[in-house]
Design a protein around this motif. Structure first.
Motif, mmCIF file in Angstrom:
data_model
loop_
_atom_site.group_PDB
_atom_site.id
_atom_site.type_symbol
_atom_site.label_atom_id
_atom_site.label_comp_id
_atom_site.label_asym_id
_atom_site.label_seq_id
_atom_site.Cartn_x
_atom_site.Cartn_y
_atom_site.Cartn_z
ATOM 1 N N ASN A 244 9.521 -1.695 5.964
ATOM 2 C CA ASN A 244 8.476 -0.746 5.591
ATOM 3 C C ASN A 244 7.272 -1.463 5.001
ATOM 4 O OD1 ASN A 244 7.285 0.845 3.034
ATOM 5 N ND2 ASN A 244 7.720 2.292 4.675
ATOM 6 N N GLN A 245 7.514 -2.381 4.089
ATOM 7 C CA GLN A 245 6.426 -3.069 3.406
ATOM 8 C C GLN A 245 5.662 -4.015 4.324
ATOM 9 O OE1 GLN A 245 5.810 -2.549 -0.311
ATOM 10 N NE2 GLN A 245 6.725 -0.784 0.707
ATOM 11 N N ALA A 246 6.296 -4.414 5.422
ATOM 12 C CA ALA A 246 5.649 -5.323 6.369
ATOM 13 C C ALA A 246 4.434 -4.699 7.035
ATOM 14 C CB ALA A 246 6.663 -5.749 7.435
ATOM 15 N N LEU A 247 4.406 -3.369 7.128
ATOM 16 C CA LEU A 247 3.289 -2.746 7.843
ATOM 17 C C LEU A 247 2.894 -1.417 7.208
ATOM 18 C CD1 LEU A 247 1.438 -3.448 10.184
ATOM 19 C CD2 LEU A 247 2.934 -2.172 11.703
ATOM 20 N N ASN A 248 2.712 -1.439 5.894
ATOM 21 C CA ASN A 248 2.204 -0.237 5.219
ATOM 22 C C ASN A 248 0.751 -0.415 4.774
ATOM 23 O OD1 ASN A 248 2.365 -1.931 3.000
ATOM 24 N ND2 ASN A 248 3.496 -0.502 1.713
ATOM 25 N N GLY A 249 0.119 -1.498 5.240
ATOM 26 C CA GLY A 249 -1.304 -1.705 4.981
ATOM 27 C C GLY A 249 -1.627 -2.662 3.864
ATOM 28 N N LEU A 250 -0.674 -2.952 2.987
ATOM 29 C CA LEU A 250 -0.985 -3.723 1.788
ATOM 30 C C LEU A 250 -1.267 -5.196 2.094
ATOM 31 C CD1 LEU A 250 -1.340 -3.978 -1.241
ATOM 32 C CD2 LEU A 250 1.142 -4.207 -1.463
ATOM 33 N N ILE A 251 -0.369 -5.862 2.835
ATOM 34 C CA ILE A 251 -0.577 -7.297 3.056
ATOM 35 C C ILE A 251 -1.726 -7.573 4.022
ATOM 36 C CG2 ILE A 251 1.808 -7.869 2.508
ATOM 37 C CD1 ILE A 251 2.289 -8.297 5.517
ATOM 38 N N GLY A 252 -2.175 -6.531 4.728
ATOM 39 C CA GLY A 252 -3.299 -6.713 5.639
ATOM 40 C C GLY A 252 -4.638 -6.336 5.041
ATOM 41 N N ALA A 253 -4.633 -5.855 3.806
ATOM 42 C CA ALA A 253 -5.880 -5.419 3.174
ATOM 43 C C ALA A 253 -6.741 -6.630 2.822
ATOM 44 C CB ALA A 253 -5.572 -4.607 1.912
ATOM 45 N N GLY A 254 -7.966 -6.622 3.282
ATOM 46 C CA GLY A 254 -8.918 -7.653 2.887
ATOM 47 C C GLY A 254 -8.745 -8.995 3.553
ATOM 48 N N VAL A 255 -7.870 -9.102 4.553
ATOM 49 C CA VAL A 255 -7.689 -10.363 5.276
ATOM 50 C C VAL A 255 -7.842 -10.099 6.772
ATOM 51 C CG1 VAL A 255 -6.123 -11.274 3.510
ATOM 52 C CG2 VAL A 255 -5.176 -10.085 5.498
ATOM 53 N N SER A 256 -8.144 -11.150 7.528
ATOM 54 C CA SER A 256 -8.251 -10.983 8.978
ATOM 55 C C SER A 256 -6.864 -10.772 9.575
ATOM 56 C CB SER A 256 -8.925 -12.207 9.603
ATOM 57 O OG SER A 256 -8.220 -13.394 9.282
ATOM 58 N N GLN A 257 -6.826 -10.026 10.661
ATOM 59 C CA GLN A 257 -5.570 -9.724 11.333
ATOM 60 C C GLN A 257 -5.665 -10.115 12.802
ATOM 61 O OE1 GLN A 257 -4.036 -5.766 10.500
ATOM 62 N NE2 GLN A 257 -5.006 -5.730 8.482
ATOM 63 N N ASP A 258 -4.514 -10.401 13.399
ATOM 64 C CA ASP A 258 -4.482 -10.919 14.762
ATOM 65 C C ASP A 258 -4.132 -9.827 15.771
ATOM 66 O OD1 ASP A 258 -3.992 -12.265 17.144
ATOM 67 O OD2 ASP A 258 -3.015 -13.961 16.203
ATOM 68 N N TRP A 259 -2.848 -9.522 15.972
ATOM 69 C CA TRP A 259 -2.293 -8.500 16.847
ATOM 70 C C TRP A 259 -2.328 -8.850 18.333
ATOM 71 C CZ3 TRP A 259 0.848 -5.892 14.146
ATOM 72 C CH2 TRP A 259 0.556 -5.654 12.798
ATOM 73 N N ALA A 260 -2.728 -10.089 18.670
ATOM 74 C CA ALA A 260 -2.715 -10.493 20.071
ATOM 75 C C ALA A 260 -1.287 -10.577 20.613
ATOM 76 C CB ALA A 260 -3.416 -11.833 20.239
ATOM 77 N N THR A 261 -0.354 -11.042 19.786
ATOM 78 C CA THR A 261 1.050 -11.092 20.218
ATOM 79 C C THR A 261 1.517 -9.709 20.630
ATOM 80 O OG1 THR A 261 1.585 -13.023 18.859
ATOM 81 C CG2 THR A 261 3.409 -11.571 19.441
ATOM 82 N N HIS A 262 1.120 -8.696 19.880
ATOM 83 C CA HIS A 262 1.502 -7.326 20.221
ATOM 84 C C HIS A 262 0.857 -6.861 21.521
ATOM 85 C CE1 HIS A 262 3.385 -6.901 16.301
ATOM 86 N NE2 HIS A 262 3.754 -5.672 16.625
ATOM 87 N N MET A 263 -0.423 -7.134 21.685
ATOM 88 C CA MET A 263 -1.112 -6.637 22.876
ATOM 89 C C MET A 263 -0.527 -7.245 24.147
ATOM 90 S SD MET A 263 -3.115 -4.440 21.581
ATOM 91 C CE MET A 263 -1.920 -4.252 20.258
ATOM 92 N N ILE A 264 -0.213 -8.538 24.111
ATOM 93 C CA ILE A 264 0.401 -9.172 25.279
ATOM 94 C C ILE A 264 1.850 -8.695 25.421
ATOM 95 C CG2 ILE A 264 1.036 -11.371 26.339
ATOM 96 C CD1 ILE A 264 -1.332 -12.646 24.799
ATOM 97 N N GLY A 265 2.546 -8.599 24.300
ATOM 98 C CA GLY A 265 3.929 -8.131 24.329
ATOM 99 C C GLY A 265 4.076 -6.730 24.898
ATOM 100 N N HIS A 266 3.105 -5.871 24.597
ATOM 101 C CA HIS A 266 3.168 -4.509 25.131
ATOM 102 C C HIS A 266 3.242 -4.508 26.658
ATOM 103 C CE1 HIS A 266 1.157 -2.542 21.364
ATOM 104 N NE2 HIS A 266 2.430 -2.846 21.175
ATOM 105 N N GLU A 267 2.559 -5.467 27.280
ATOM 106 C CA GLU A 267 2.566 -5.503 28.742
ATOM 107 C C GLU A 267 3.932 -5.928 29.273
ATOM 108 O OE1 GLU A 267 0.207 -4.023 29.790
ATOM 109 O OE2 GLU A 267 -1.563 -4.448 28.594
#
Length: 382
Positions: A244-267
């Motif tokens: 839950n804590q991995a993706l509730n917004g807190l650790i991503g606040a105020g820092v750059s985020q990637d998500w490319a692994t997810h976008m390629i993985g979705h395919e």
């Protein structure tokens, strides 16, 4: 960076907390309970939900598949509109929750529901929803994101809207007791990559976000190392809360985020049916190596602070340790599910990325189709 952070999902955590939905849902609501393939009827969760809703007016919709589809969720939307239902209770893992978010938004829209995924329709309102989480992995129970697939075209896309963030989420670790081993492993891997997508970017001097991310990664290493002790209340509770804590917004606040692994993985999931978490494990190591110029500093930080590494070439050592972690859980780091030759598989994935506009990915927009092809050359088995 400047940031504004709030998480308005109320969490009811612990054993026996399913009963909390009786008070969490307004008494005059007409509730639609959405769930998946029926496992909740075998493990007692359905009965607990029914007992908690005994004073409410409610009906149900089942059959949400892993990687929920527009086609299935459109049937739920029709039911909501037909019966004028005004609250959704999602009982399941990330797929059920994501599908319920899609239905909640689509029920307030008169056009083609897929417009939500393509951005033609910007979601401003949705049917309110709550969650009873049955599989810890995605963190979808307390964030505004969802991923949905259009089965007819093998399109798998994300959307984000504050209006679909759950009002509450019940996290009772007891519901994990009957989960298959594969799903528990997927939960560990999914949460791990969620953290990395927010952590393995550019140094920002964000001590709280970095420190918390590292603590969560350490948790997952311990839980993975003690996987043989998974039939344990403490193990289950810690995985559920960490995911839950991995993706509730807190650790991503105020820092750059990637998500490319997810976008390629979705395919990979859309084309070849790879489990979502396993698609991430396939893509991530190759992507990190491809983007080493950008990732080196944070990889070294992760290696030192999470894996206890030192000496030369810590960044590459860190990637190797991540691969070993996945392998220890019997999770592959190369795609073997493609039904054709390697070149054809890569071409198919690249075509999908291009058709979805995924042509500049990552925190630096540095992963063009050229880089995606290079990543896949390493990630797809011969």
């Amino acid at each position: 960076m400047k940031f504004s952070y709030v998480n308005h999902t109320q969490i009811h955590f612990g054993q026996g907390q399913i009963q909390a939905i009786a008070q969490a849902i307004p008494a005059d609501s007409k509730v639609l309970v959405i769930y998946g393939g029926g496992s909740i009827k075998r493990n007692g969760v359905y009965d607990q939900v029914a007992e908690a809703l005994k004073e409410h007016q409610w009906t149900e919709f089942s059959g949400v598949e892993p990687n929920p589809t527009k086609e299935t969720m459109d049937k739920a939307v029709a039911l909501i509109k037909e019966q004028d239902l005004d609250f959704i209770l999602a009982v399941g893992g990330g797929s059920v929750i994501d599908g319920s978010k899609f239905a909640a938004a689509a029920a307030k829209y008169e056009g083609d529901s897929w417009d939500i995924m393509t951005g033609v329709h910007q979601v401003a309102e949705a049917v309110p929803l709550g969650v009873v989480l049955t599989l810890p992995a995605t963190g979808s129970e307390s964030n505004p994101a969802a991923v949905v697939t259009k089965a007819a075209t093998h399109d798998k896309l994300p959307f984000f809207a504050d209006a679909v963030q759950p009002k509450f989420a019940v996290l009772d670790p007891d519901v994990m007791k009957t989960l298959p081993e594969r799903q528990l492993v997927n939960g560990i891997v999914d949460a791990w990559v969620h953290i990395c997508e927010q952590y393995l970017t550019s140094p920002a001097g964000a001590m709280v976000q970095d420190g918390y991310a590292e603590a969560l990664l350490k948790n997952l290493r311990v839980l993975g190392g003690k996987f043989d002790q998974r039939d344990n209340d403490e193990w289950r509770a810690n995985l559920m809360w960490t995911a839950n804590q991995a993706l509730n917004g807190l650790i991503g606040a105020g820092v750059s985020q990637d998500w490319a692994t997810h976008m390629i993985g979705h395919e990979l999931t859309a084309l070849y049916g790879v489990d979502h978490a396993r698609s991430l494990a396939i893509v991530q190591p190759s992507l990190l190596r491809n983007q080493m110029n950008f990732k080196q500093a944070k990889l070294e930080q992760l290696g030192r602070n999470v894996f206890g590494l030192s000496g030369d070439d810590v960044a590459e050592q860190t990637i190797v340790e991540m691969e070993l972690f996945y392998h220890s859980l019997q999770v592959a780091t190369q795609l073997t599910e493609h039904q054709t030759d390697k070149a054809s598989a890569i071409d198919a994935i690249i075509d999908q990325l291009e058709s979805h506009g995924m042509v500049e990915l990552g925190e630096n927009q540095a992963i063009t189709l050229k880089e995606s092809r290079e990543i896949l050359e390493m990630a797809v088995a011969d």
